[in-house]
Design an enzyme around this catalytic site. Structure first.
Site, mmCIF file in Angstrom:
data_model
loop_
_atom_site.group_PDB
_atom_site.id
_atom_site.type_symbol
_atom_site.label_atom_id
_atom_site.label_comp_id
_atom_site.label_asym_id
_atom_site.label_seq_id
_atom_site.Cartn_x
_atom_site.Cartn_y
_atom_site.Cartn_z
ATOM 1 N N GLU A 1 0.886 -1.169 0.000
ATOM 2 C CA GLU A 1 0.000 0.000 0.000
ATOM 3 C C GLU A 1 0.920 1.214 0.000
ATOM 4 O O GLU A 1 1.866 1.277 0.783
ATOM 5 C CB GLU A 1 -0.873 0.012 1.252
ATOM 6 C CG GLU A 1 -1.866 -1.129 1.323
ATOM 7 C CD GLU A 1 -3.075 -0.902 0.439
ATOM 8 O OE1 GLU A 1 -3.247 0.221 -0.073
ATOM 9 O OE2 GLU A 1 -3.867 -1.851 0.271
ATOM 10 N N THR B 1 11.050 2.957 -0.298
ATOM 11 C CA THR B 1 10.815 4.355 -0.640
ATOM 12 C C THR B 1 11.742 5.289 0.118
ATOM 13 O O THR B 1 12.216 4.955 1.217
ATOM 14 C CB THR B 1 9.347 4.728 -0.314
ATOM 15 O OG1 THR B 1 9.145 6.131 -0.469
ATOM 16 C CG2 THR B 1 9.001 4.369 1.128
ATOM 17 N N ASP B 2 11.956 6.471 -0.448
ATOM 18 C CA ASP B 2 12.744 7.489 0.256
ATOM 19 C C ASP B 2 11.971 8.103 1.423
ATOM 20 O O ASP B 2 12.560 8.758 2.293
ATOM 21 C CB ASP B 2 13.193 8.592 -0.700
ATOM 22 C CG ASP B 2 12.057 9.319 -1.412
ATOM 23 O OD1 ASP B 2 10.881 8.943 -1.230
ATOM 24 O OD2 ASP B 2 12.352 10.265 -2.172
ATOM 25 N N TYR C 1 1.983 5.595 6.184
ATOM 26 C CA TYR C 1 2.587 4.884 5.051
ATOM 27 C C TYR C 1 4.092 4.725 5.233
ATOM 28 O O TYR C 1 4.631 3.613 5.173
ATOM 29 C CB TYR C 1 2.307 5.613 3.737
ATOM 30 C CG TYR C 1 3.243 5.207 2.618
ATOM 31 C CD1 TYR C 1 3.296 3.882 2.199
ATOM 32 C CD2 TYR C 1 4.074 6.144 1.997
ATOM 33 C CE1 TYR C 1 4.168 3.488 1.194
ATOM 34 C CE2 TYR C 1 4.936 5.757 0.992
ATOM 35 C CZ TYR C 1 4.984 4.432 0.590
ATOM 36 O OH TYR C 1 5.846 4.042 -0.404
ATOM 37 N N LYS D 1 6.472 1.313 5.790
ATOM 38 C CA LYS D 1 7.584 0.912 4.920
ATOM 39 C C LYS D 1 8.898 0.873 5.698
ATOM 40 O O LYS D 1 9.744 0.001 5.456
ATOM 41 C CB LYS D 1 7.693 1.864 3.733
ATOM 42 C CG LYS D 1 6.595 1.720 2.708
ATOM 43 C CD LYS D 1 6.559 0.336 2.068
ATOM 44 C CE LYS D 1 7.728 0.095 1.136
ATOM 45 N NZ LYS D 1 7.607 -1.216 0.440
#
Length: 357
Positions: free
Chosen positions: A83, A133-134, A159, A163
């Site tokens: 997600e 992700t960054d 989010y 991650k």
């Protein structure tokens, strides 16, 4: 030879599958739950292609994942399934915890016993490639140095927190159990098949429909933009030659404010599909900012260049033109993905955000 891809019907995953099979005859087993952002239309060109084996299923289903591993004996697992939309995570964080945290844990625990039972050569050759992700690094000031691989984790949204947790799990399974992992942390992707809840496709789709182009706050939040096929090429390089246990940041060297992005999209649409009512810029609307909105992301991708010789092939100017043209050429795809559920989501997220200017 076979690779197992999770989330291969989503935006980045489907682009990776298509890119992989353009340059390789190696079979791809594609596991995707087909939630709202997963779309088999993305993979329509592979219909009837024996190299693509699609399996509808959940990464949390350990029995299913274990069966796929035993049946197909992949040399690598590439974990794209996630997600990934900050706004959705604010409205409903539970889905993000389940998919990104529990799902990654389930995958690692499905892979671990299978990998341990492999013969020595297959065991040594296997890779678990985690795509991240960054956003796990938090927010930068305008004059701060870009994110490097050793930057502290400071996630600011549900989010990015989910991650970050998944990154830590992957690292721990390497250091504790010896699982041969690779992690890539990418900047904002854009390109074909991007679900129109994210900034660039949302602006294209709204503009063509004559709808408002909502920009959060003052529009000066900065992101580094990476064309999706460049991301795919970076993943291929890391999978082939990356050092086990290492993290590689993948960026496009394209820092742009959200306002610049929207104005660029408007200018391209003015050129490629002019509106008799006037420039698409007339539709730009500044709306109330979202909670915890990170001010700036920037990726330092020099490690990837130094160790593996990778740099992006697309500039932002070439990539954004290709992206806008793709959406103009694929209005049928856009119409199909704009289901009732999608319209309800857009209304829930933007409907109560009054214009601020």
């Amino acid at each position: 030879m076979t690779i197992l891809v999770t989330g291969g019907a989503g935006f980045i995953g489907s682009n990776f599958v298509l890119d992989w099979l353009r340059g390789s005859d190696e079979t791809v087993v594609n596991l995707d739950a087909l939630t709202y952002a997963g779309n088999l239309r993305n993979l329509a060109s592979l219909q009837g292609d024996a190299r693509h084996v699609f399996v509808k299923g959940d990464i949390c289903d350990r029995a299913l994942v274990g069966s796929l591993l035993q049946t197909h004996q992949p040399r690598a697992l590439l974990h794209f399934a996630a997600e990934s939309h900050v706004d959705r995570s604010i409205h409903g964080p539970g889905d993000f915890m389940r998919t990104n945290v529990e799902g990654t844990f389930a995958l690692l625990e499905s892979v671990r016993p299978w990998w341990l039972a492999l013969d020595s050569s297959a065991k040594e050759a296997f890779r678990f490639h985690h795509v991240s992700t960054d956003e796990v690094y938090g927010s930068l000031g305008m004059d701060d140095a870009a994110f490097h691989e050793a930057h502290p984790y400071q996630p600011n949204s549900p989010y990015s927190a989910s991650k970050a947790a998944s990154d830590h799990l992957v690292r721990a399974w390497h250091h504790t159990y010896g699982l041969p992992v690779l992690t890539t942390n990418c900047s904002n992707n854009y390109g074909p098949y991007h679900f129109p809840e994210k900034l660039i496709p949302l602006m294209i789709v709204n503009a063509l429909a004559g709808k408002a182009l909502p920009i959060y706050g003052d529009g000066l939040n900065v992101r580094d933009w990476l064309y999706v096929t460049d991301h795919c090429s970076a993943i291929r390089e890391v999978l082939a030659r990356g050092r086990v246990g290492e993290v590689y940041n993948v960026g496009g060297w394209n820092e742009k404010t959200n306002r610049e992005i929207v104005e660029t999209v408007c200018a391209l649409l003015d050129e490629l599909k002019p509106d008799p009512a006037g420039s698409y810029r007339r539709l730009i609307t500044f709306v109330k900012d979202r909670p915890g909105h990170d001010r700036r992301y920037a990726i330092d991708a020099r490690k990837l260049e130094r160790e593996l010789g990778w740099r992006p092939a697309e500039t932002f100017e070439t990539g954004i033109r290709k992206t806008v043209q793709w959406y103009l050429d694929h209005t049928d795809w856009v119409t199909e993905v704009q289901s009732g559920a999608y319209r309800d989501w857009v209304q829930a997220n933007y409907g109560e955000r009054a214009a601020t200017a």
